[in-house]
Design a protein around this motif. Structure first.
Motif, PDB file in Angstrom:
ATOM      1  N   ILE A  56      82.309 -22.597 -54.462  1.00 48.73           N
ATOM      2  CA  ILE A  56      83.032 -23.410 -53.476  1.00 48.73           C
ATOM      3  C   ILE A  56      82.400 -23.333 -52.091  1.00 48.73           C
ATOM      4  N   ARG A  60      81.643 -26.554 -49.728  1.00 47.67           N
ATOM      5  CA  ARG A  60      82.234 -26.690 -48.383  1.00 47.67           C
ATOM      6  C   ARG A  60      81.147 -26.890 -47.331  1.00 47.67           C
ATOM      7  N   GLY A  88      84.588 -22.282 -59.647  1.00 49.87           N
ATOM      8  CA  GLY A  88      85.462 -22.378 -58.480  1.00 49.87           C
ATOM      9  C   GLY A  88      86.785 -21.758 -58.863  1.00 49.87           C
ATOM     10  N   TYR A  91      88.205 -22.127 -62.462  1.00 49.58           N
ATOM     11  CA  TYR A  91      87.832 -23.462 -62.941  1.00 49.58           C
ATOM     12  C   TYR A  91      86.326 -23.507 -63.186  1.00 49.58           C
ATOM     13  N   ARG A 120      93.976 -34.432 -58.881  1.00 48.95           N
ATOM     14  CA  ARG A 120      93.924 -34.088 -57.454  1.00 48.95           C
ATOM     15  C   ARG A 120      94.012 -35.325 -56.573  1.00 48.95           C
ATOM     16  N   HIS A 233      87.224 -33.977 -48.837  1.00 52.80           N
ATOM     17  CA  HIS A 233      87.742 -32.659 -48.480  1.00 52.80           C
ATOM     18  C   HIS A 233      88.627 -32.104 -49.590  1.00 52.80           C
ATOM     19  N   TYR A 234      89.387 -32.970 -50.226  1.00 52.77           N
ATOM     20  CA  TYR A 234      90.297 -32.555 -51.287  1.00 52.77           C
ATOM     21  C   TYR A 234      89.519 -31.944 -52.451  1.00 52.77           C
ATOM     22  N   ARG A 236      86.246 -30.742 -52.396  1.00 55.38           N
ATOM     23  CA  ARG A 236      85.249 -29.717 -52.106  1.00 55.38           C
ATOM     24  C   ARG A 236      85.727 -28.579 -51.209  1.00 55.38           C
ATOM     25  N   ASP A 237      86.868 -28.751 -50.575  1.00 55.45           N
ATOM     26  CA  ASP A 237      87.327 -27.719 -49.652  1.00 55.45           C
ATOM     27  C   ASP A 237      88.821 -27.471 -49.849  1.00 55.45           C
ATOM     28  N   PRO A 238      89.187 -26.536 -50.737  1.00 57.14           N
ATOM     29  CA  PRO A 238      90.600 -26.285 -51.004  1.00 57.14           C
ATOM     30  C   PRO A 238      91.355 -25.707 -49.814  1.00 57.14           C
ATOM     31  N   PHE A 239      90.616 -25.286 -48.794  1.00 51.95           N
ATOM     32  CA  PHE A 239      91.263 -24.677 -47.633  1.00 51.95           C
ATOM     33  C   PHE A 239      91.390 -25.640 -46.446  1.00 51.95           C
ATOM     34  N   ARG A 241      93.267 -28.231 -45.715  1.00 48.09           N
ATOM     35  CA  ARG A 241      94.603 -28.530 -45.183  1.00 48.09           C
ATOM     36  C   ARG A 241      95.236 -27.319 -44.514  1.00 48.09           C
TER      37      ARG A 241
END
Length: 509
Positions: A56, A60, A88, A91, A120, A233-234, A236-239, A241
């Protein structure tokens, strides 16, 4: 006093137990991640950036920089071979470039789309976005029912009838470019063709005239841009939000989703009333969306949301990839004068000075077709797709356990020397009718039953716009601009393709 002391001790105990519970859960999850990774560690692949996060951090970093993540995937393919794994959390994604496996999985309806990817984008930052529409539907029967109902809006007979709209909206662009040529200003081609393709999809799919070239303040292009950023962003970057610094951007994306779905509800209701009043309505996508509800004989809240799902899907997909393809095509033609010269000669031979392009003309523009296909080889605007592996499988000699995602990327295979000689060289002759055809390594619209429904529509539109442009104008690329790719989920030219243009020195009619 004793009561206060008892309460304090009780609270302390609860805190202790909560901390212990969280700690035990964390350890249990770490063991679970280790167990999952152990099932796939026999498969080659790049080292993890982090035990829990897997790869991940690399994703990011690509999202927040100018780096195109698909180039990293290509590097890993060349290093680790036709099948490798990425992690990830728990996953697992298996990247596959083997043509035989590509054929086996993508051409079969039994391999569903990856639920962990497509679920997602059911929501986007808490708001329903693409939902269960034609692109995101997981269940094959649900998807097939929608696809069957949508098919008439993309039949060859109906597409023939769209030539007037393609010509009309392309003419609006030509008139705008004439003004730019006379003023001697710079043409920002990506923005201009983006306006045209959005105008076209709104006109032929929903019966609405936006006329974005004359109404540049329309909120829709920016809303689409924000939604694409949100999806990136949704994925590739779970953080993303969770960061307080991103709160404003998240709100902007949510507002964009609301705008598209609110607009969809308004246009659907207007069309429904027209149908109820017995008015003649076109057999377009909006009519087919309504027909979906009618044939399913349901009209509940969820069915209303499904109609909006398909509205948003076609609103975004119907313009974004075509605009990007046209922009890249202009960019490459500007970089290759000999290819540009040949394309212009063919357009002049087929059309002469006639501005109205007929359906029969499209089949005669064979070299222009080759240019557009080669553009999608080097720049597949929707670079990949994924499927879920629900049973164990052997790929290129490696046993792949069930329960993972399999990623196929036309970007990777189209840039491999193994499949295309000098892959970074722009050469339309690769798609000469007499040339050997690539074997399941070129699929810019995906393959099989879940391939893009609108691919013929898209290429007809692209051919009309590009042919008119080459017929009427000479152009050159503004020196010093970048020819790099901008990764927004879809791929587009980073520079926007800046051109100086002038009228062709020949008579017009």
């Amino acid at each position: 006093m004793a009561i206060y002391q008892a309460v304090a001790e009780w609270s302390t105990d609860l805190t202790f137990y909560a901390i212990c519970t969280v700690f035990i859960a964390f350890i249990a999850y770490c063991l679970y991640v280790r167990h999952i990774h152990a099932k796939y560690d026999h498969i080659p692949g790049p080292p993890r950036d982090n035990f829990l996060l897997g790869h991940i951090p690399t994703l990011r970093k690509a999202t927040t920089s100018d780096f195109v993540i698909h180039d990293r995937f290509l590097e890993w393919t060349e290093k680790y071979g036709p099948v490798y794994r990425l992690y990830g959390f728990h996953y697992v994604t298996i990247v596959v470039t083997c043509p035989e496996t590509t054929k086996e999985i993508l051409m079969s309806p039994k391999y569903t789309k990856d639920p962990l990817v497509y679920k997602r984008i059911f929501n986007l930052f808490g708001l329903r976005f693409l939902g269960n529409g034609l692109v995101t539907a997981m269940d094959h029967d649900v998807w097939y029912k929608q696809r069957r109902i949508m098919d008439p809006a993309f039949s060859s007979s109906y597409l023939r009838g769209l030539m007037d709209t393609f010509n009309e909206r392309a003419e609006c662009l030509m008139q705008h470019l004439e003004e730019i040529a006379e003023e001697g200003t710079i043409a920002k081609m990506h923005r201009l063709v983006n306006c045209v393709t959005l105008d076209v999809i709104c006109k032929v799919a929903f019966g609405v005239d936006l006329d974005l070239l004359k109404n540049p303040d329309s909120p829709f292009p920016n809303a689409i841009e924000l939604c694409l950023q949100g999806m990136l962003h949704y994925f590739r970057d779970p953080f993303f939000r969770l960061s307080p610094w991103n709160k404003k951007k998240v709100q902007e994306i949510q507002d964009a989703v609301k705008l598209l779905r609110t607009t969809g509800a308004k246009w659907i209701n207007q069309r429904r009333k027209a149908v109820e009043n017995g008015e003649d309505v076109p057999k377009d996508i909006l009519t087919q969306i309504l027909k979906t509800a009618e044939e399913l004989k349901v009209d509940g809240e969820e069915d209303h949301e499904l109609m909006l799902d398909n509205f948003v899907t076609f609103f975004i997909a119907g313009q974004e990839t075509t605009a990007n393809q046209l922009s890249f095509a202009v960019m490459e033609l500007g970089r290759h004068p000999e290819i540009l010269k040949r394309a212009k000669e063919e357009v002049d031979e087929v059309l002469g000075t006639r501005h109205d392009i007929q359906y029969e003309d499209l089949g005669k523009l064979t070299y222009l077709t080759q240019v557009l296909k080669e553009t999608l080889r080097v720049y597949p605007t929707a670079p990949g797709t994924s499927r879920w592996l629900h049973e164990d499988m052997v790929i290129s000699g490696f046993k792949i356990p069930a329960g993972c995602s399999v990623l196929f990327s036309s970007y990777i295979t189209s840039r491999m020397e193994k499949f295309f000689k000098d892959p970074l060289t722009f050469d339309p002759e690769r798609f000469n009718p007499n040339a050997s055809k690539p074997y399941f390594c070129y699929y810019p619209f995906a393959l099989g039953p879940r391939s893009c429904l609108g691919q013929t529509f898209s290429q007809m539109e692209a051919k009309v716009v590009l042919a008119k442009f080459l017929q009427r104008f000479d152009f050159s690329l503004v020196p010093g601009q970048s020819f790099d790719i901008k990764d927004t989920g879809t791929l587009r030219p980073r520079s926007g393709v800046l051109c100086t243009i002038k009228h062709c020195l020949k008579s017009t009619s």
